[in-house]
Design a protein around this motif. Structure first.
Motif, PDB file in Angstrom:
ATOM      1  N   ALA A 290      48.275   9.698   5.828  1.00  0.00           N
ATOM      2  CA  ALA A 290      48.289  11.144   5.612  1.00  0.00           C
ATOM      3  C   ALA A 290      48.261  11.883   6.950  1.00  0.00           C
ATOM      4  O   ALA A 290      47.696  11.409   7.925  1.00  0.00           O
ATOM      5  N   SER A 291      48.918  13.044   6.961  1.00  0.00           N
ATOM      6  CA  SER A 291      48.886  13.859   8.169  1.00  0.00           C
ATOM      7  C   SER A 291      47.490  14.435   8.356  1.00  0.00           C
ATOM      8  O   SER A 291      46.670  14.433   7.445  1.00  0.00           O
ATOM      9  N   THR A 292      47.239  14.962   9.553  1.00  0.00           N
ATOM     10  CA  THR A 292      45.939  15.584   9.822  1.00  0.00           C
ATOM     11  C   THR A 292      45.665  16.702   8.828  1.00  0.00           C
ATOM     12  O   THR A 292      44.568  16.825   8.309  1.00  0.00           O
ATOM     13  N   CYS A 293      46.682  17.520   8.541  1.00  0.00           N
ATOM     14  CA  CYS A 293      46.485  18.629   7.604  1.00  0.00           C
ATOM     15  C   CYS A 293      46.117  18.110   6.213  1.00  0.00           C
ATOM     16  O   CYS A 293      45.225  18.644   5.570  1.00  0.00           O
ATOM     17  N   GLU A 294      46.792  17.082   5.748  1.00  0.00           N
ATOM     18  CA  GLU A 294      46.473  16.523   4.432  1.00  0.00           C
ATOM     19  C   GLU A 294      45.061  15.961   4.419  1.00  0.00           C
ATOM     20  O   GLU A 294      44.332  16.124   3.440  1.00  0.00           O
ATOM     21  N   GLN A 295      44.649  15.300   5.481  1.00  0.00           N
ATOM     22  CA  GLN A 295      43.303  14.735   5.556  1.00  0.00           C
ATOM     23  C   GLN A 295      42.256  15.845   5.530  1.00  0.00           C
ATOM     24  O   GLN A 295      41.254  15.742   4.829  1.00  0.00           O
ATOM     25  N   VAL A 296      42.469  16.904   6.289  1.00  0.00           N
ATOM     26  CA  VAL A 296      41.524  18.015   6.356  1.00  0.00           C
ATOM     27  C   VAL A 296      41.383  18.666   4.994  1.00  0.00           C
ATOM     28  O   VAL A 296      40.285  18.979   4.544  1.00  0.00           O
ATOM     29  N   GLU A 297      42.508  18.868   4.312  1.00  0.00           N
ATOM     30  CA  GLU A 297      42.495  19.576   3.041  1.00  0.00           C
ATOM     31  C   GLU A 297      41.964  18.736   1.890  1.00  0.00           C
ATOM     32  O   GLU A 297      41.758  19.256   0.796  1.00  0.00           O
ATOM     33  N   GLU A 298      41.710  17.450   2.113  1.00  0.00           N
ATOM     34  CA  GLU A 298      41.061  16.630   1.100  1.00  0.00           C
ATOM     35  C   GLU A 298      39.590  16.984   0.992  1.00  0.00           C
ATOM     36  O   GLU A 298      38.954  16.754  -0.021  1.00  0.00           O
ATOM     37  N   GLY A 299      39.032  17.539   2.063  1.00  0.00           N
ATOM     38  CA  GLY A 299      37.640  17.977   2.058  1.00  0.00           C
ATOM     39  C   GLY A 299      37.553  19.419   1.599  1.00  0.00           C
ATOM     40  O   GLY A 299      38.505  20.003   1.094  1.00  0.00           O
ATOM     41  N   LYS A 300      36.418  20.009   1.802  1.00  0.00           N
ATOM     42  CA  LYS A 300      36.201  21.400   1.434  1.00  0.00           C
ATOM     43  C   LYS A 300      37.046  22.294   2.338  1.00  0.00           C
ATOM     44  O   LYS A 300      37.149  22.057   3.545  1.00  0.00           O
ATOM     45  N   THR A 301      37.661  23.361   1.772  1.00  0.00           N
ATOM     46  CA  THR A 301      38.567  24.210   2.540  1.00  0.00           C
ATOM     47  C   THR A 301      38.128  25.669   2.635  1.00  0.00           C
ATOM     48  O   THR A 301      38.710  26.428   3.395  1.00  0.00           O
ATOM     49  N   SER A 302      37.121  26.077   1.862  1.00  0.00           N
ATOM     50  CA  SER A 302      36.598  27.441   1.978  1.00  0.00           C
ATOM     51  C   SER A 302      35.119  27.449   1.602  1.00  0.00           C
ATOM     52  O   SER A 302      34.645  26.575   0.870  1.00  0.00           O
ATOM     53  N   TRP A 303      34.415  28.453   2.114  1.00  0.00           N
ATOM     54  CA  TRP A 303      32.965  28.510   1.974  1.00  0.00           C
ATOM     55  C   TRP A 303      32.510  29.922   1.590  1.00  0.00           C
ATOM     56  O   TRP A 303      31.851  30.616   2.369  1.00  0.00           O
ATOM     57  N   PRO A 304      32.807  30.367   0.374  1.00  0.00           N
ATOM     58  CA  PRO A 304      32.412  31.724  -0.046  1.00  0.00           C
ATOM     59  C   PRO A 304      30.900  31.920  -0.090  1.00  0.00           C
ATOM     60  O   PRO A 304      30.408  33.039   0.081  1.00  0.00           O
ATOM     61  N   GLU A 305      30.174  30.858  -0.266  1.00  0.00           N
ATOM     62  CA  GLU A 305      28.709  30.950  -0.344  1.00  0.00           C
ATOM     63  C   GLU A 305      28.065  31.320   0.984  1.00  0.00           C
ATOM     64  O   GLU A 305      26.876  31.661   1.034  1.00  0.00           O
ATOM     65  N   LEU A 306      28.830  31.283   2.079  1.00  0.00           N
ATOM     66  CA  LEU A 306      28.272  31.596   3.396  1.00  0.00           C
ATOM     67  C   LEU A 306      28.383  33.075   3.775  1.00  0.00           C
ATOM     68  O   LEU A 306      27.827  33.488   4.788  1.00  0.00           O
ATOM     69  N   VAL A 307      29.074  33.875   2.967  1.00  0.00           N
ATOM     70  CA  VAL A 307      29.137  35.314   3.230  1.00  0.00           C
ATOM     71  C   VAL A 307      27.722  35.872   3.145  1.00  0.00           C
ATOM     72  O   VAL A 307      26.983  35.597   2.196  1.00  0.00           O
ATOM     73  N   GLY A 308      27.318  36.607   4.168  1.00  0.00           N
ATOM     74  CA  GLY A 308      25.970  37.162   4.231  1.00  0.00           C
ATOM     75  C   GLY A 308      24.987  36.309   5.021  1.00  0.00           C
ATOM     76  O   GLY A 308      23.881  36.745   5.312  1.00  0.00           O
ATOM     77  N   GLU A 309      25.405  35.102   5.398  1.00  0.00           N
ATOM     78  CA  GLU A 309      24.553  34.206   6.183  1.00  0.00           C
ATOM     79  C   GLU A 309      24.790  34.429   7.681  1.00  0.00           C
ATOM     80  O   GLU A 309      25.768  35.044   8.086  1.00  0.00           O
ATOM     81  N   ASP A 310      23.908  33.873   8.497  1.00  0.00           N
ATOM     82  CA  ASP A 310      24.059  33.905   9.943  1.00  0.00           C
ATOM     83  C   ASP A 310      25.304  33.098  10.343  1.00  0.00           C
ATOM     84  O   ASP A 310      25.534  32.004   9.805  1.00  0.00           O
ATOM     85  N   GLY A 311      26.096  33.620  11.278  1.00  0.00           N
ATOM     86  CA  GLY A 311      27.335  32.970  11.686  1.00  0.00           C
ATOM     87  C   GLY A 311      27.150  31.591  12.279  1.00  0.00           C
ATOM     88  O   GLY A 311      27.910  30.667  11.977  1.00  0.00           O
ATOM     89  N   ASP A 312      26.141  31.414  13.121  1.00  0.00           N
ATOM     90  CA  ASP A 312      25.901  30.097  13.726  1.00  0.00           C
ATOM     91  C   ASP A 312      25.491  29.074  12.671  1.00  0.00           C
ATOM     92  O   ASP A 312      25.916  27.915  12.718  1.00  0.00           O
ATOM     93  N   TYR A 313      24.698  29.507  11.714  1.00  0.00           N
ATOM     94  CA  TYR A 313      24.321  28.642  10.599  1.00  0.00           C
ATOM     95  C   TYR A 313      25.577  28.248   9.813  1.00  0.00           C
ATOM     96  O   TYR A 313      25.753  27.082   9.453  1.00  0.00           O
ATOM     97  N   ALA A 314      26.464  29.216   9.576  1.00  0.00           N
ATOM     98  CA  ALA A 314      27.688  28.954   8.827  1.00  0.00           C
ATOM     99  C   ALA A 314      28.544  27.914   9.535  1.00  0.00           C
ATOM    100  O   ALA A 314      29.074  27.000   8.896  1.00  0.00           O
ATOM    101  N   VAL A 315      28.681  28.028  10.853  1.00  0.00           N
ATOM    102  CA  VAL A 315      29.460  27.052  11.618  1.00  0.00           C
ATOM    103  C   VAL A 315      28.885  25.645  11.422  1.00  0.00           C
ATOM    104  O   VAL A 315      29.627  24.686  11.179  1.00  0.00           O
ATOM    105  N   THR A 316      27.576  25.523  11.495  1.00  0.00           N
ATOM    106  CA  THR A 316      26.920  24.221  11.311  1.00  0.00           C
ATOM    107  C   THR A 316      27.219  23.645   9.933  1.00  0.00           C
ATOM    108  O   THR A 316      27.563  22.460   9.805  1.00  0.00           O
ATOM    109  N   ILE A 317      27.090  24.467   8.893  1.00  0.00           N
ATOM    110  CA  ILE A 317      27.326  24.005   7.520  1.00  0.00           C
ATOM    111  C   ILE A 317      28.784  23.591   7.331  1.00  0.00           C
ATOM    112  O   ILE A 317      29.075  22.542   6.750  1.00  0.00           O
ATOM    113  N   ILE A 318      29.709  24.408   7.809  1.00  0.00           N
ATOM    114  CA  ILE A 318      31.139  24.110   7.655  1.00  0.00           C
ATOM    115  C   ILE A 318      31.483  22.782   8.309  1.00  0.00           C
ATOM    116  O   ILE A 318      32.128  21.927   7.697  1.00  0.00           O
TER     117      ILE A 318
END
Length: 74
Positions: free
Chosen positions: A2-30
């Motif tokens: 699989a290409s890199t893009c296909e491999q990446v998109e097999e995992g989680k691709t968006s994080w709506p639950e992080l809206v309203g959270e601290d940005g640095d915390y969001a980066v860590t979770i993502i």
């Protein structure tokens, strides 16, 4: 193989639950939930070139460092 893009998109691709959270915390979770992406905070109002990069996640934050929109691959 699989290409890199296909491999990446097999995992989680968006994080709506992080809206309203601290940005640095969001980066860590993502990066924990999808180890194939690189996340970075971007201050709202920053001008960026709109190019889709499949292993990048921009975390848009306000002046207080709070996530203001859903972080998504691209």
């Amino acid at each position: 193989m699989a290409s890199t893009c296909e491999q990446v998109e097999e995992g989680k691709t968006s994080w709506p639950e992080l809206v309203g959270e601290d940005g640095d915390y969001a980066v860590t979770i993502i990066e924990k939930e999808n180890k194939l992406v690189n996340a970075e905070t971007i201050l709202e109002g920053t001008i960026i070139i709109q190019i889709y990069i499949c292993d990048r996640v921009y975390v848009w934050v306000n002046k207080k460092g709070i996530v203001i929109s859903t972080p998504t691959i691209g």
